[in-house]
Design a protein around this motif. Structure first.
Motif, PDB file in Angstrom:
ATOM      1  N   ASN A 234       0.832  -1.195   0.000  1.00 53.72           N
ATOM      2  CA  ASN A 234       0.000   0.000   0.000  1.00 53.72           C
ATOM      3  C   ASN A 234       0.872   1.252   0.000  1.00 53.72           C
ATOM      4  OD1 ASN A 234      -2.215  -1.638   0.161  1.00 53.72           O
ATOM      5  ND2 ASN A 234      -3.146  -0.548   1.885  1.00 53.72           N
ATOM      6  N   ALA A 235       0.443   2.250  -0.734  1.00 53.42           N
ATOM      7  CA  ALA A 235       1.157   3.520  -0.707  1.00 53.42           C
ATOM      8  C   ALA A 235       0.985   4.149   0.665  1.00 53.42           C
ATOM      9  CB  ALA A 235       0.622   4.445  -1.798  1.00 53.42           C
ATOM     10  N   THR A 236       1.956   5.004   1.006  1.00 54.47           N
ATOM     11  CA  THR A 236       1.916   5.621   2.339  1.00 54.47           C
ATOM     12  C   THR A 236       1.097   6.888   2.367  1.00 54.47           C
ATOM     13  OG1 THR A 236       3.992   6.768   1.830  1.00 54.47           O
ATOM     14  CG2 THR A 236       4.136   4.626   2.953  1.00 54.47           C
ATOM     15  N   GLY A 237       0.715   7.424   1.227  1.00 58.08           N
ATOM     16  CA  GLY A 237      -0.119   8.620   1.233  1.00 58.08           C
ATOM     17  C   GLY A 237       0.069   9.434  -0.024  1.00 58.08           C
ATOM     18  N   TYR A 238      -0.667  10.540  -0.077  1.00 61.33           N
ATOM     19  CA  TYR A 238      -0.551  11.478  -1.187  1.00 61.33           C
ATOM     20  C   TYR A 238       0.565  12.475  -0.898  1.00 61.33           C
ATOM     21  CZ  TYR A 238      -5.025  10.046  -3.236  1.00 61.33           C
ATOM     22  OH  TYR A 238      -6.030   9.346  -3.812  1.00 61.33           O
ATOM     23  N   TYR A 239       1.241  12.922  -1.944  1.00 64.29           N
ATOM     24  CA  TYR A 239       2.202  14.006  -1.831  1.00 64.29           C
ATOM     25  C   TYR A 239       1.643  15.188  -2.607  1.00 64.29           C
ATOM     26  CZ  TYR A 239       6.456  16.752  -2.151  1.00 64.29           C
ATOM     27  OH  TYR A 239       7.373  17.766  -2.068  1.00 64.29           O
ATOM     28  N   THR A 240       1.249  16.220  -1.903  1.00 63.93           N
ATOM     29  CA  THR A 240       0.714  17.409  -2.561  1.00 63.93           C
ATOM     30  C   THR A 240       1.328  18.637  -1.918  1.00 63.93           C
ATOM     31  OG1 THR A 240      -1.160  17.609  -1.048  1.00 63.93           O
ATOM     32  CG2 THR A 240      -1.492  16.280  -3.009  1.00 63.93           C
ATOM     33  N   VAL A 241       1.274  19.757  -2.642  1.00 65.46           N
ATOM     34  CA  VAL A 241       1.843  20.988  -2.110  1.00 65.46           C
ATOM     35  C   VAL A 241       0.951  21.572  -1.029  1.00 65.46           C
ATOM     36  CG1 VAL A 241       3.088  21.539  -4.200  1.00 65.46           C
ATOM     37  CG2 VAL A 241       0.731  22.312  -3.937  1.00 65.46           C
ATOM     38  N   TYR A 242      -0.312  21.135  -0.984  1.00 59.71           N
ATOM     39  CA  TYR A 242      -1.231  21.696  -0.012  1.00 59.71           C
ATOM     40  C   TYR A 242      -1.375  20.825   1.224  1.00 59.71           C
ATOM     41  CZ  TYR A 242      -2.392  24.253  -4.224  1.00 59.71           C
ATOM     42  OH  TYR A 242      -2.315  25.002  -5.366  1.00 59.71           O
ATOM     43  N   GLY A 243      -0.903  19.580   1.190  1.00 60.95           N
ATOM     44  CA  GLY A 243      -0.948  18.706   2.347  1.00 60.95           C
ATOM     45  C   GLY A 243      -2.345  18.461   2.857  1.00 60.95           C
ATOM     46  N   GLU A 244      -3.174  17.878   2.044  1.00 67.08           N
ATOM     47  CA  GLU A 244      -4.556  17.635   2.432  1.00 67.08           C
ATOM     48  C   GLU A 244      -4.616  16.411   3.348  1.00 67.08           C
ATOM     49  OE1 GLU A 244      -6.604  17.279  -1.236  1.00 67.08           O
ATOM     50  OE2 GLU A 244      -6.314  19.362  -1.803  1.00 67.08           O
ATOM     51  N   GLU A 245      -4.503  16.657   4.620  1.00 67.09           N
ATOM     52  CA  GLU A 245      -4.422  15.566   5.583  1.00 67.09           C
ATOM     53  C   GLU A 245      -5.723  14.774   5.666  1.00 67.09           C
ATOM     54  OE1 GLU A 245      -1.693  14.689   6.914  1.00 67.09           O
ATOM     55  OE2 GLU A 245      -0.554  16.378   6.114  1.00 67.09           O
ATOM     56  N   ALA A 246      -6.845  15.460   5.523  1.00 68.59           N
ATOM     57  CA  ALA A 246      -8.127  14.747   5.603  1.00 68.59           C
ATOM     58  C   ALA A 246      -8.231  13.722   4.490  1.00 68.59           C
ATOM     59  CB  ALA A 246      -9.281  15.741   5.534  1.00 68.59           C
ATOM     60  N   LEU A 247      -7.846  14.108   3.286  1.00 66.42           N
ATOM     61  CA  LEU A 247      -7.874  13.177   2.152  1.00 66.42           C
ATOM     62  C   LEU A 247      -6.910  12.026   2.394  1.00 66.42           C
ATOM     63  CD1 LEU A 247      -8.894  12.555  -0.715  1.00 66.42           C
ATOM     64  CD2 LEU A 247      -6.986  13.910  -1.576  1.00 66.42           C
ATOM     65  N   HIS A 248      -5.756  12.330   2.951  1.00 65.92           N
ATOM     66  CA  HIS A 248      -4.757  11.302   3.232  1.00 65.92           C
ATOM     67  C   HIS A 248      -5.311  10.269   4.199  1.00 65.92           C
ATOM     68  CE1 HIS A 248      -1.499   9.662   5.736  1.00 65.92           C
ATOM     69  NE2 HIS A 248      -0.756   9.701   4.628  1.00 65.92           N
ATOM     70  N   ALA A 249      -5.902  10.722   5.298  1.00 69.27           N
ATOM     71  CA  ALA A 249      -6.403   9.800   6.310  1.00 69.27           C
ATOM     72  C   ALA A 249      -7.579   8.986   5.797  1.00 69.27           C
ATOM     73  CB  ALA A 249      -6.803  10.595   7.555  1.00 69.27           C
ATOM     74  N   ASP A 250      -8.429   9.599   5.001  1.00 70.83           N
ATOM     75  CA  ASP A 250      -9.625   8.906   4.528  1.00 70.83           C
ATOM     76  C   ASP A 250      -9.284   7.801   3.551  1.00 70.83           C
ATOM     77  OD1 ASP A 250     -12.332   9.540   2.365  1.00 70.83           O
ATOM     78  OD2 ASP A 250     -12.455   8.551   4.309  1.00 70.83           O
ATOM     79  N   HIS A 251      -8.269   8.006   2.750  1.00 79.50           N
ATOM     80  CA  HIS A 251      -7.961   7.039   1.701  1.00 79.50           C
ATOM     81  C   HIS A 251      -6.987   5.960   2.136  1.00 79.50           C
ATOM     82  CE1 HIS A 251      -9.342   9.164  -2.229  1.00 79.50           C
ATOM     83  NE2 HIS A 251     -10.269   9.112  -1.318  1.00 79.50           N
ATOM     84  N   PHE A 252      -6.068   6.288   3.007  1.00 78.46           N
ATOM     85  CA  PHE A 252      -4.980   5.366   3.266  1.00 78.46           C
ATOM     86  C   PHE A 252      -5.041   4.723   4.652  1.00 78.46           C
ATOM     87  CE2 PHE A 252      -3.441   8.058  -0.101  1.00 78.46           C
ATOM     88  CZ  PHE A 252      -2.813   7.169  -0.952  1.00 78.46           C
ATOM     89  N   THR A 253      -5.829   5.253   5.545  1.00 74.05           N
ATOM     90  CA  THR A 253      -5.884   4.696   6.900  1.00 74.05           C
ATOM     91  C   THR A 253      -7.325   4.492   7.327  1.00 74.05           C
ATOM     92  OG1 THR A 253      -5.779   6.934   7.846  1.00 74.05           O
ATOM     93  CG2 THR A 253      -3.689   5.758   7.536  1.00 74.05           C
ATOM     94  N   ALA A 254      -8.125   3.921   6.457  1.00 78.71           N
ATOM     95  CA  ALA A 254      -9.528   3.697   6.766  1.00 78.71           C
ATOM     96  C   ALA A 254      -9.677   2.486   7.683  1.00 78.71           C
ATOM     97  CB  ALA A 254     -10.329   3.489   5.484  1.00 78.71           C
ATOM     98  N   ARG A 255     -10.679   2.542   8.542  1.00 77.33           N
ATOM     99  CA  ARG A 255     -10.989   1.437   9.430  1.00 77.33           C
ATOM    100  C   ARG A 255     -12.478   1.131   9.353  1.00 77.33           C
ATOM    101  NH1 ARG A 255      -6.861   0.662  13.412  1.00 77.33           N
ATOM    102  NH2 ARG A 255      -5.308   2.345  13.390  1.00 77.33           N
ATOM    103  N   LEU A 256     -12.814  -0.140   9.505  1.00 75.05           N
ATOM    104  CA  LEU A 256     -14.221  -0.534   9.503  1.00 75.05           C
ATOM    105  C   LEU A 256     -14.907   0.011  10.744  1.00 75.05           C
ATOM    106  CD1 LEU A 256     -13.908  -4.256   8.344  1.00 75.05           C
ATOM    107  CD2 LEU A 256     -14.735  -2.326   6.984  1.00 75.05           C
TER     108      LEU A 256
END
Length: 1390
Positions: A1215-1237
Motif C-alpha cells: 500500500n502507498a503511504t499517502g498522497y504528496y501534494t503541495v497543499y498537504g490535504e491531511e483529511a484526504l490522506h487519512a480517509d484514503h490510506f488509513t480507513a478502518r471498519l
C-alpha cells in the motif's frame, strides 16, 4: 378504379366528391398563439464552421507530459479550438440573441444543408445583466414548463485546429502563480465559464415534476349514451336488365353504342386531350387479351395462363391506357395488380411493393411506350431490376405491339363470381405493404349500390361540369356536392345522397378536441380554440350493414357519444389480404362471435369488414368520419389524429418557412408510450431565426389546441423527404429514416421533459441500517462476510531472500555482479527492430554515471526530488536507478510534444512545481525544447530548476552508492491524474516497492529465464512498475513496445509477442482496441505474411481495465492465430497500485451477468445470459499474494456480505503511504490510506480504492485447494451519477449510446447539477450530427429511464482518454463548461 367500373356499367356518372377532411381553424390557432406573442426565447447557435468553412490549420496533437497515464499515447484524430490556457471571447453574441429572441428551442441548430449559408451577424451591445434579466423574465412567464434558455458553447471560438485526442488538458490543483482567469471554483467550474450560468437558468426555471407514474385523469370525459345497434342501409333495388358482370356491360356498350364517349382525359389547363369511346375500349381490350394469352411465350409455352397476376405500371396522367390494360387483363382472365411508376431504384416504399409483386408471383408488367422509356435502364438497355422486386418482363401495350384476334377467338364472358378480379395494394403506417383482393361480384355489387345511392342514369356529365364552372364563382363549393368515405378494405362506406333523391340535409358537427382524444363526442362552440369541425360523409351504402366498435380490445359496440372504428357487412367489400390468412380473419372476417354488445349478445351472424375509419353515426343516420386508424397516435391514453396535428402546424404561418403538404406527423414508441414527431421541409430562403421562431410557435399551438406535447420537431432541407406515389410524404419511410438516423435534419427541437410523464418513481432512500444490523442480517441469511485474501507470502518465498531484495538499488548491484551479461530490457521501434538493449551490468554502469552527474553537476542532496523527462526507453530506466543510487527521489514525467507545446508543456511545468523537483534530467533535444522561444510563450522558462542533459555523461564511477537507512523511506513519487481530474503524487516507500514487485513475481511466476512483452506507458501506475521495477527485481527480460509506435505499425505488439514466443504480455485498453479495430479485417493477410501473428502455447494477455466485450472481441478476432489464447484482465487503482491479477496458475476467469436495474439500487442480482437488462462482468483477477480485500458499505463503512455491492477496500504490504501534494490535504490522506471498519475488525488499516464491486465465492478451486473468491469491479465510485435517487455508472449509459448509431465513434456522459449531459463523437459527415440527437435521447430513455438534458456532438478525438483506456469525464465537463470543445452541435432537450 371504382370510377372506371361505374363508367363501364352505366356509361355516365354525376360529380363524385372525396372524403371531407377535418378542419382546424387558422383563427383558432392564431388566437392560441396570441398569448405567446411577446415571449421570445434565445435561439441556440451552431458551430460557425458548419456555415462558413474557415481554413484549418494542421498540427500535432497535444501531450500533457505528466507522469500520468491520463495522457494516452494512443490518440485518435480530432479537432479542438482552445485549451484551458487560452482565453475565450465574451458573451455578447449570445446576449444579442437572447434579447432579440427567436424560439423555444431545446436544441441548437444543425449543420447547414445549403451551401453558402452564413451565420447572422451578432450584435455586441448587450450586457450579461440585461441578458440574465430578460431570460429570467421570459422563463417566469413561459407556460411550456421545461423550455429554457440553452447555454451557448459554440460562439466566440478561435479558428479551428486539427487536433488529436486531447490527453488531460487541465487538472485540478493549479499551482500558485497561474492566471486566475483559468482557475476553478470550489466546485471545479472555471470562473470564466458562461455556460454554467446558463445551465443554472435551465435548472432553476424548468423545475417540473415528472417523477411520479402517470395517473388517469379523474375528470376525463366518459361516454354516457346508449349503445348503438347495427345500422342497416336501404335494400338494393332490383333491375331487370342489369348486366351479369362488368365484362358483359363492356361488351354491351362497346357493340351497341361504340361511338359513345366512355372517358375523356384533360390536361392541366382543363382542355380535353383524348376521348376514349366504348367501341375503342372494347376493341383494344380484346386485342390486349388475345396478345397476352397467345403471343407471349416462353420456351414455346404460353407465358401466362388464366389466374396469373400481372402488374400494371402506368402514370396517373394516362387513365386511357390504364383502362385498356385493366379490362384487357380481365378479358384474358388475368388478375391485374396496379402499382405506381417507379422512378428510381431507391423509391420510398419500392422494396415493399417488390415484395408484394414477388408474393403474388408477378412476372409480367404492362406499361406504355413513353413510360417504358422513362424507366431507369441498365447498361444493356433493359429496365433495371428494382431493389426487392422480382425479375419482370416489361410489355408495351401501345397499338403497334398488339395483335388482332383471329375470327374464331372470343373471350369467355362469365357471370360475376367470387373469384379474384384485381389486387389493390395498401401500405400501413408501419410501412408494410399488403394486397387486397377484390372479387368480380364485389365490383358489380359496388357499382349497383353506387348507382342506386346517387341516382345515376344515362345522361351527359358535361352539363354538370358546366353547371359547376358557372356557379362556383358565385359561392357553390365543390366539396358539398357529394362527399363520401371509403377505404381500401371496404371500398365505399358512405356517400351523401343527391338532394333530388330526398336525402337528409348536410350535417356539420363542432366537437371538442379534448373529448375526442378520449374517444368521446361532445358538441362545443366554434368560439372555443380547441374544437374540430367535421362534415358528414352521407349515409351508408344500399344493402350494407354498418356498426361502430371500440378501437381497443374486444370489438364491443360503441355508445352513441363514443368514437370507434366503422365496420361494414356488405357484398361490396374486399375479400382478403392476398396470401395473409391470419390478418385476413382479423380484418375481413370480424364474425358475430367477436363483434358483440356489452352484454355479450352477437350483433349479427354475418362477418364484418374493418374499414380503418374512425367515426360515429350522427342524427338522421349520417356517418361522420374524424380520422383513420393509420393516422391515430395514442399518447398517455389519449388519441390524436395526425391530420389534425398537421392542420394545426399549417395554420402557423406555413408558407413562409415550410412547404404546405410537405409535413409529416407520426409517432415513435419510447418508454412504453407513443411520442409525437413532426417533420417538415424547410424553405431554402428561411433563416435560422425564422425557422426556430416557427418551430417554437408550432410547439405552442399544438400544446394549446391539442393539449399534447411534441416529442421532436425537425426541419429538413427542401425535397429531401421521401415522396409517396401521389406526391405526398411517404410517412412510414420518413419514420424509418428518423429511427435509423438517416433523416439528416437541418434544425431539430427535442422536448422530452414536456412529453415524458411516465417515468418510474424516483428511488426513496430508506433510513440507514447500521453496520451491526447488516452483519446480523447476513448471518441470518446464511451469507458470509465479503472478505478474501491472496496466498501467504511467507509460505511462497524465503524471508531471507525477501530481506535481501528489500531495496531495488541493492538488487541491481547484486545482479550486475552475479549475472552481468543477463539481458534485462529490449526496446523495439516502429519497424519491429531492436532500438536498444540493456543487460544487468550495462544498466548498473549507466545508473552510476547518472548518480555521479546528479551529485557533481546538480549538487543535489539526499532526498531531493528529480523530474525525469524522457520518452519511453532505456534512458528513463537508467536515470531512475541513477536517482536511487544518489539517494534522490525520482518522478517520471511525460515529455512535452514539440508541435503542441501550448497544451502539453504547462502540464510538465505543473508536475515539476507540485513535486518540488530540484532538478530535471532529460535528453539534449528536450533540453533545447524546454528553453525554446515556443516554450517561453507557454510557460515561464526562467523558473525551470536545474536541467541536466544525460546524453553525453562522463564515465565516472560512483564513489559511494546511497543505501536507505529504513525501508519506510520514500523511494519514488508516482504522479497521475485520476478520472475525476485530480492530480496527485502517491508516495511509495522502498518496502512497498519491493513488496509490489514480489507479489507480481509470485503471481505471474516471473523468473530470469522468462520473457514478457510490455505495451504500456512507463510514466505511472502499472506501466511504470513493469518498465522500471519488475525486471530488475525478478530478473526476467522485458520486451518494451512503446504504445506510441503502434500508431505507425498497428501489428507491432502482436508481432513481438509472436516473434519472441512470449507467454505473458501486458497492454492497455487502447492498445487492444487498436489491434481489434485495426487488425480485425487483416488476420488472413497476416497469416499469409512471414510476420504472421500467432500465440505460443498459452499466452496470458493482461489488460488494464478491460471491458468484457473488448476481451471477447479480441479473442474472437485472433482465435485462429492462437493455439490457446487467454485474454484476462487485472485491476489497479491509485493508493494500491496493484492488488488483483490473473496468474499463470489457477482457475480461468469467470463471467457473470447481473441485472443493470438492480445495480442502480446498489444491489447485485445475478441473471442468465441474454436476460433483459443483463450486464456481463468479467472477474478482475486473482488477489495478489499478501493482499486482503473486503467489501465495505459506502456510507456506514461496515462490512457487507457475499455478493453485495460496496466499495473495495484493500490491505497489503505494498500500500502507498499517502498522497504528496503541495497543499498537504491531511483529511484526504487519512480517509484514503488509513480507513478502518466501523464494525467488526476495527483494528486493520485499509486503503479505500474508490471503486464499487463485490466478492462472490465460486465453485472453482485454486492452487491451494480452497474455493476461489472472484472479485468483480463494477465502476468508480467517484464517477457514478446520482440521478432520481439511483446510482448510474457512466459506462452503462455510454454503451447504450454507442449502439444507437453506426456513426457514433465514442461517447461520454456526466452531470451538471441535475442535467445529464451526453457527449458523442461523430465519425462521419456533419450532416448526420442532428440525427444523433433523437437517437441518443431515445436509447437513454428506453434503457435507463433518464431524460438527457444536453446532447453535444463533437469531432472524433475530443473526448480525452488516458493510457488505461479510461475516459476523463471531468476534464470533458470542464471543457464543455468553458467553451473549449468546439462542438458541431449542441442540443438542449427541454
Amino acid at each position: 378504379i371504382l370510377f372506371l367500373f361505374l363508367a363501364v356499367l352505366i356509361r355516365e356518372m354525376q360529380p363524385y366528391g372525396t372524403l371531407v377532411c377535418s378542419n382546424v381553424h387558422t383563427e383558432a390557432v392564431q388566437a392560441a398563439l396570441a398569448k405567446y406573442k411577446e415571449r421570445k426565447m434565445p435561439m441556440p447557435s451552431k458551430r460557425r464552421s458548419v456555415l462558413v468553412h474557415s481554413s484549418v490549420e494542421t498540427y500535432t496533437p497535444p501531450d500533457t507530459s505528466s507522469a500520468s497515464e491520463d495522457e494516452g499515447s494512443l490518440r485518435r484524430q480530432g479537432r479542438i479550438t482552445s485549451t484551458p490556457f487560452q482565453s475565450h471571447s465574451n458573451v455578447e453574441p449570445w446576449l444579442n440573441r437572447v434579447i432579440q429572441g427567436s424560439s423555444t428551442s431545446s436544441s441548437a441548430s444543425s449543420t447547414s444543408s445549403h451551401p453558402g449559408g452564413k451565420p447572422a451577424a451578432a450584435s455586441s451591445t448587450a450586457t450579461a445583466t440585461t441578458a440574465a434579466t430578460v431570460l429570467a423574465d421570459l422563463m417566469a412567464h413561459i407556460q411550456l414548463d421545461n423550455h429554457s434558455a440553452p447555454p451557448d458553447v459554440t460562439t466566440g471560438l478561435v479558428e479551428h485546429l486539427h487536433h488529436e485526442r486531447p490527453q488531460v488538458a487541465s487538472v485540478r490543483g493549479v499551482p500558485r502563480g497561474y492566471n486566475s482567469s483559468i482557475l476553478e471554483t470550489g466546485d471545479g467550474v472555471p470562473v470564466n465559464s458562461r455556460v454554467s450560468s446558463k445551465i443554472q437558468h435551465i435548472i432553476v426555471k424548468q423545475e417540473r415534476s415528472i417523477d411520479s407514474l402517470q395517473q388517469p385523469d379523474p375528470n376525463q370525459p366518459k361516454p354516457e349514451g346508449n349503445q348503438v345497434n347495427v345500422l342497416k342501409g336501404e335494400p338494393v333495388g332490383v333491375v331487370t336488365n342489369w348486366p351479369p358482370s362488368l365484362l358483359a356491360a363492356l361488351q354491351r356498350w362497346g357493340t351497341t353504342q361504340p361511338k359513345a364517349p366512355c372517358l375523356t382525359a384533360l390536361d392541366t389547363t382543363g382542355k380535353a386531350v383524348y376521348t376514349l369511346t366504348y367501341g375503342k375500349l372494347w376493341s383494344r381490350s380484346l386485342k390486349l387479351a388475345y396478345t397476352l394469352l397467345n403471343k407471349l411465350t416462353s420456351r414455346n409455352e404460353p407465358l401466362l395462363k388464366p389466374g396469373d397476376r400481372v402488374a400494371l405500371v402506368f402514370p396517373n396522367s394516362d387513365p386511357v391506357m390504364f383502362m385498356v390494360a385493366f379490362y384487357g387483363c380481365l378479358l384474358a382472365e388475368l388478375i391485374p395488380v396496379p402499382i405506381e411508376v417507379p422512378l428510381t431504384r431507391k423509391d420510398a416504399g419500392s422494396q415493399q411493393i417488390g415484395f408484394l409483386l414477388g408474393s403474388c408471383g408477378v412476372t409480367l408488367a404492362l406499361t406504355t411506350d413513353a413510360c417504358q422509356k422513362g424507366l431507369p435502364k441498365a447498361q444493356t438497355g433493359e429496365v433495371v431490376t428494382f431493389k426487392g422486386w422480382p425479375r419482370l418482363i416489361w410489355f408495351v401495350i401501345d397499338g403497334k405491339h398488339l395483335a388482332k384476334p383471329t375470327k374464331d377467338w372470343h373471350p369467355q364472358l362469365r357471370d360475376a363470381s367470387a373469384e379474384i378480379a384485381y389486387i389493390e395494394y395498401k401500405t400501413s403506417k408501419e410501412g408494410s405493404t399488403v394486397g387486397i383482393t377484390i372479387s368480380h361480384a364485389s365490383m358489380l355489387a359496388h357499382c349497383h349500390a353506387l348507382t342506386q345511392a346517387c341516382g345515376y342514369s344515362e345522361g351527359s356529365i358535361s352539363s354538370c361540369d358546366a353547371f359547376l364552372n358557372v356557379f362556383q364563382s358565385r359561392g357553390l363549393r365543390p366539396e358539398v356536392i357529394c362527399p363520401c368515405a371509403s377505404s381500401s378494405e371496404a371500398l365505399t362506406v358512405a356517400i351523401r345522397r343527391p338532394p333530388e333523391l330526398g336525402g337528409p340535409p348536410p350535417g356539420k358537427a363542432v366537437l371538442s378536441m379534448n373529448c375526442l382524444s378520449y374517444g368521446v363526442i361532445r358538441v362545443d362552440t366554434e368560439e372555443k380554440l380547441s374544437v374540430l369541425t367535421v362534415q358528414d360523409v352521407g349515409q351508408i351504402m344500399p344493402g350494407a350493414n354498418v356498426c361502430v366498435v371500440k378501437v381497443d380490445g374486444t370489438p364491443y359496440l360503441c355508445k352513441a357519444d363514443e368514437v370507434g372504428e366503422i365496420c361494414v357487412n356488405s357484398g361490396t367489400t374486399g375479400m382478403a389480404y392476398f396470401g395473409l390468412l391470419g390478418i385476413t380473419k382479423n380484418v375481413f372476417e370480424v364474425c358475430f362471435s367477436l363483434c358483440m354488445t356489452a352484454t355479450g349478445v352477437p350483433v349479427s351472424d354475418q362477418p364484418f369488414t374493418r374499414t380503418g375509419l374512425l367515426g360515429f353515426v350522427g342524427p338522421d343516420y349520417l356517418v361522420f368520419v374524424v380520422g383513420k386508424l393509420d393516422g391515430l397516435i395514442t399518447v398517455s391514453g389519449r388519441r390524436h389524429n395526425a391530420d389534425d396535428v398537421v392542420a394545426t402546424a399549417l395554420a402557423v404561418e406555413p408558407m413562409k418557412f415550410v412547404y404546405r403538404g410537405r409535413i409529416a406527423v407520426f409517432s415513435v414508441t419510447v418508454l412504453h408510450d407513443d411520442r409525437i414527431v413532426l417533420v417538415a421541409e424547410q424553405r431554402p430562403d428561411a433563416s435560422e431565426e425564422d425557422s426556430f421562431q416557427w418551430m417554437s410557435r408550432v410547439l405552442q399551438a399544438i400544446d394549446s389546441i391539442h393539449q399534447v406535447g411534441v416529442y421532436c420537431l425537425a426541419l429538413v432541407p427542401a425535397n429531401t423527404l421521401p415522396k409517396a406515389p401521389l406526391g405526398g410524404i411517404h410517412i412510414s419511410e420518413t419514420k424509418q429514416r428518423f429511427l435509423e438516423g438517416a433523416l439528416h435534419p437541418c434544425n431539430v427541437l427535442m422536448c422530452p421533459h414536456t412529453c415524458v410523464t411516465n417515468l418510474p418513481k424516483p428511488r426513496q432512500k430508506q433510513p440507514d441500517v447500521g453496520p451491526a444490523s447488516m452483519i446480523v442480517g447476513n448471518l441470518v441469511a446464511g451469507k458470509r462476510i465479503a472478505q478474501a485474501s491472496g496466498r501467504d507470502v511467507t509460505q511462497l518465498e524465503d524471508n531471507d531472500q525477501a530481506r535481501k531484495f528489500l531495496y531495488l538499488a541493492d538488487v541491481l548491484q547484486w545482479r550486475a555482479q552475479t549475472t552481468p551479461d543477463h539481458p534485462l530490457f529490449l526496446l523495439l521501434n516502429s519497424k519491429g527492430t531492436v532500438a536498444s538493449t540493456a543487460s544487468c551490468m550495462q544498466l548498473h554502469k549507466r545508473a552510476e554515471r547518472v548518480a555521479a552527474a546528479l551529485m557533481e553537476k546538480g549538487r543535489l542532496n539526499v532526498g531531493d526530488h528529480v523530474a525525469l523527462v524522457y520518452p519511453p526507453g532505456v534512458d528513463l530506466i537508467a536515470t531512475f536507478y541513477g536517482c536511487l543510487y544518489a539517494g534522490c527521489i525520482p518522478i517520471t514525467v511525460r515529455p512535452p510534444h514539440p508541435q503542441n507545446l501550448a497544451t502539453t508543456l504547462p502540464t510538465v511545468k505543473m508536475i515539476v512545481e507540485v513535486s518540488k523537483s530540484a532538478c530535471i534530467l532529460t535528453t539534449q533535444v528536450i533540453t533545447k525544447l524546454l528553453k525554446s522561444k515556443e516554450a517561453a510563450a507557454a510557460v515561464d522558462i526562467k523558473t525551470w530548476p536545474t536541467i541536466l542533459d544525460t546524453d553525453d555523461m562522463p564515465k565516472k564511477k560512483l564513489a559511494n552508492i546511497f543505501r536507505p537507512t529504513s525501508p519506510d523511506m520514500l523511494a519514488y513519487l508516482d504522479f497521475s491524474v485520476s478520472t475525476t481530474g485530480i492530480l496527485a503524487g502517491v508516495k511509495m516507500s522502498h518496502a512497498a516497492t519491493s513488496a509490489l514487485c514480489r507479489s507480481i513475481k509470485l503471481q505471474c511466476e516471473l523468473y530470469p529465464s522468462r520473457q514478457i512483452a510490455i505495451c504500456l506507458d512507463p510514466y505511472c501506475g502499472l506501466g511504470f512498475a513493469l518498465w522500471c521495477l519488475c525486471s530488475v527485481y525478478s530478473g526476467h527480460q522485458s520486451i518494451l513496445v512503446p504504445p506510441l509506435e503502434l500508431e505507425s505499425n498497428v501489428s507491432l505488439w502482436l508481432s513481438a509477442v509472436s516473434q519472441y514466443k512470449v507467454r505473458v504480455t501486458f497492454c492497455s485498453y487502447s492498445v487492444m482496441e487498436m489491434c481489434t479495430k485495426g487488425l480485425g479485417t487483416q488476420t488472413d493477410m497476416l497469416r499469409r505474411c512471414d510476420s504472421s501473428v500467432s500465440f505460443y502455447g498459452r499466452t496470458l494477455c493482461f489488460m488494464l481495465v478491460c471491458w468484457v466485450f473488448l476481451s471477447f472481441s479480441f479473442t474472437r478476432v485472433f482465435q485462429d492465430s492462437a493455439e490457446e489464447c487467454g485474454a484476462a484482465r487485472h485491476f489497479s487503482f491509485l493508493p494500491v497500485l496493484y492488488f488483483c491479477i490473473f496468474g499463470t496458475a489457477g482457475p480461468d476467469p469467470t463471467t457473470v451477468y447481473v441485472d443493470m436495474r438492480a445495480l442502480r439500487h446498489d444491489r447485485v442480482r445475478l441473471v442468465e445470459r441474454g436476460s433483459p437488462h443483463s450486464l456481463p462482468l468479467m472477474e478482475s483477477g486473482k488477489i495478489l499474494p499478501g493482499v486482503k480485500v473486503i467489501i465495505a458499505h459506502t456510507e456506514t463503512k461496515g462490512p457487507l456480505g457475499d455478493s453485495h455491492l460496496g466499495e473495495i477496500w484493500v490491505s497489503s504490504p505494498h500500500n502507498a503511504t499517502g498522497y504528496y501534494t503541495v497543499y498537504g490535504e491531511e483529511a484526504l490522506h487519512a480517509d484514503h490510506f488509513t480507513a478502518r471498519l466501523s464494525f467488526g475488525d476495527t483494528q486493520t488499516i485499509w486503503a479505500r480504492t474508490g471503486y464499487l464491486g463485490f466478492l462472490r465465492r465460486t465453485e472453482l478451486t485454486d492452487a491451494s485447494g480452497e474455493r476461489h473468491d472472484a472479485l468483480y469491479v463494477v465502476g468508480s465510485l467517484d464517477e457514478t451519477l446520482e440521478l432520481r435517487g439511483m446510482r448510474y455508472h457512466p459506462i452503462d449509459i455510454e454503451t447504450s449510446v454507442i449502439r444507437a448509431h453506426k456513426s457514433i465513434a465514442e461517447c461520454a456522459v456526466f452531470t451538471w447539477t441535475n442535467l445529464l449531459v451526453v457527449v458523442v463523437e461523430l465519425e462521419g459527415s456533419e450532416q448526420e450530427a442532428l440525427d444523433l440527437v433523437a437517437l441518443v435521447t431515445n436509447v437513454v430513455l428506453e434503457e435507463h429511464y433518464l431524460i438527457v438534458g444536453v446532447v453535444v456532438i463533437v469531432d472524433p478525438g475530443v473526448i480525452p482518454i488516458n493510457s488505461r483506456g479510461e475516459k476523463q469525464r471531468m476534464h470533458l465537463r470542464d471543457g464543455f463548461l468553458a467553451d473549449q470543445l468546439d462542438p458541431i452541435y449542441v442540443a438542449y432537450n427541454m
